[in-house]
Design an enzyme around this catalytic site. Structure first.
Site, PDB file in Angstrom:
ATOM      1  N   ASP A 417     -13.349  27.528  40.535  1.00  0.00           N
ATOM      2  CA  ASP A 417     -13.612  28.912  40.924  1.00  0.00           C
ATOM      3  C   ASP A 417     -13.332  29.795  39.701  1.00  0.00           C
ATOM      4  OD1 ASP A 417     -13.447  31.506  41.923  1.00  0.00           O
ATOM      5  OD2 ASP A 417     -12.552  30.883  43.828  1.00  0.00           O
ATOM      6  N   HIS A 418     -14.363  30.404  39.169  1.00  0.00           N
ATOM      7  CA  HIS A 418     -14.217  31.141  37.915  1.00  0.00           C
ATOM      8  C   HIS A 418     -13.420  32.434  38.077  1.00  0.00           C
ATOM      9  CE1 HIS A 418     -14.817  31.546  33.790  1.00  0.00           C
ATOM     10  NE2 HIS A 418     -16.083  31.872  33.711  1.00  0.00           N
TER      11      HIS A 418
END
Ligand code: COA
Length: 445
Positions: A417-418
């Site tokens: 998850d950036h």
């Protein structure tokens, strides 16, 4: 002293026996001249009856569903001093809109924009003409709402097509708009909807195709697991900004070690697979990189760091994918993990998993190595923040010390998850994992 006035349905053109669909006032309410009192809806139009004068509503003489025509008594009004009283008052209908187009499928709508307001069957008095000429903003076709509700929504900038209807015949009433606004105001900021409820997208519907026009077809219902997991996968895919980082691990030494241990452990009933080593290596890496062993807090502005390391493993079953969780992997040896992995995947395939067996995961592994493929982009299992995809290990020529040598290379695909993990940390995590797996001594230490 107040005078009492009978308020009757005014001249509404050719319309007769028109159902009352909404009553906008209550007994005792103070109203101003022109305030909408009731809303009528025929097949062709929606008509609002406004107050002919300011005052206080004494009694209401109609209810929703009653059919009315010109001259029907609507309510009794105690009018403010100075206003004409004693004689029946008929208000001019304040506004008329086209009947809702809900039954018309989007594809069947004419390409030219439909007018926001369509003229009624008969000419209207001046008051109506003024209301009709009001800037109509963008027409909201397909929704069912009176002109005053449309106006109210427009003032608040609410898109009526997003509002649920609680009125009769799926009609949007003022309270629906109010609750929509309340919900929108109390919703967490943009980071949070991404983790749940409504998504900020307005996508066109998928095309509906009759495939049988092109050849024979058969309909296969989705399994129960597919029906349950599909919406979650969809939510995770569209709401989490995924980045997938790839790497290849030289597991030649690990495989040699595994083969040596395999026979001895088989006697104890343990099937030692590469996956058990992967779970162990991931657990070690999660300890080293706490932001991977975390979840975004509701609201999306902080991280919940977990002090335990539970790893989920995707298991393919005839009914679909399930993800049982192995607990405290950081405190377990590879053979213990292998034993649990075997019993959990067997329970999964025999549909014997308990709901608690699939809860509490911090990170997931999806291994397709037993099947094939070189790489894939796994979907993060929210609220986790990363997932490791494992593909098939193959012997490949690797350039070592000036020569190509055959090595067993294992492809890894790490999706993260950036919002939580930046690119450098993602690359460091997979490099660390690579180091642990390519030197089994480091893993077992
Ligand atoms: N590379 C090469 N071979 C591999 C491998 C890899 N990465 N991983 C497994 N294998 C081999 C195993 O050694 C085994 O070989 P063998 O029969 O000669 O001993 C064979 O493939 C089958 O392994 P499997 O029974 O699948 O064991 P596993 O421990 O690797 O995996 C499960 C266990 C439960 C994860 C696995 O059976 C499974 O269900 N995988 C599918 C997961 C999935 O569908 N994910 C998709 C998510 S989108």
């Amino acid at each position: 002293m107040a005078n009492t006035m009978e308020v009757k349905v005014p001249d509404i053109g050719d319309f007769k026996d028109v159902p009352v669909v909404e009553i906008m006032v209550s007994v005792g309410a103070r109203i101003e001249k022109e305030d909408p009192l009731i809303s009528l809806e025929s097949d062709k139009a929606t008509i609002e009856v406004p107050a002919p004068a300011g005052g206080t509503v004494k009694s209401i003489e109609v209810k929703v569903g009653d059919k009315v025509s010109q001259g029907s008594l609507v309510l009794m009004l105690d009018v403010d001093e100075g206003a004409a009283a004693g004689t029946p008052a008929s208000a001019a209908p304040v506004a008329v809109t086209a009947a809702p187009a809900a039954a018309v499928p989007a594809a069947a709508q004419p390409s030219a924009p439909a007018p926001a307001v369509q003229p009624p069957a008969a000419p209207l008095p001046a008051a109506a003409a003024i209301a009709v000429a009001e800037p109509a903003a963008a027409p909201v076709v397909g929704v069912h709402a009176s002109p005053s509700v449309r106006r109210f929504a427009r003032e608040l900038g609410v898109d009526l097509s997003q509002v649920g209807a609680s009125g009769p015949k799926a009609r949007i009433v003022k309270e629906d708009v109010q609750s929509f606004v309340k919900r929108a105001l109390s919703a967490p900021p943009m980071a949070a909807p991404a983790r749940g409820a409504g998504l900020p997208f307005d996508l066109p519907p998928l095309p509906q195709v009759d495939f049988s026009k092109f050849g024979p077809v058969e309909t296969l219902p989705l399994s129960r697991i597919q029906k349950l997991s599909g919406p979650n996968l969809h939510r995770n895919w569209v709401s989490i900004p995924h980045v997938t980082q790839f790497d290849e691990v030289d597991i030649t030494d690990l495989e040699a070690f595994r083969k040596v241990q395999l026979e001895a452990l088989k006697k104890q009933g343990v099937r030692l697979t590469v996956l058990a080593f992967l779970v162990k290596a991931v657990a070690r890496a999660l300890r080293e990189f706490p932001t991977f062993n975390a979840s975004l807090a509701p609201g999306g502005d902080s991280l919940v760091l977990k002090k335990y390391v539970h790893v989920g493993v995707a298991v393919d079953t005839p009914d679909g994918l399930v993800v049982p969780v192995i607990r405290d992997c950081d405190r377990k040896g590879v053979s213990e993990i292998a034993r649990e992995l075997a019993s959990l995947s067997e329970a999964a395939r025999e549909k014997k998993l308990k709901p608690t067996d699939m809860q509490g995961g911090c990170f997931s592994i999806s291994s397709l190595g037993g099947i094939g493929g070189t790489a894939f982009t796994p979907i993060i299992n929210a609220p986790e923040v990363a997932i490791l995809g494992v593909s098939k290990a193959t012997i490949r020529p690797v350039y070592v010390d000036g020569a190509f040598v055959p090595r067993l290379m294992l492809p890894l695909s790490l999706s993260y998850d950036h919002r939580v993990v930046d690119g450098a940390t993602g690359a460091r995590f997979i490099t660390h994992l690579n180091g642990l797996l390519s030197d089994v001594r480091r893993l077992l230490l």
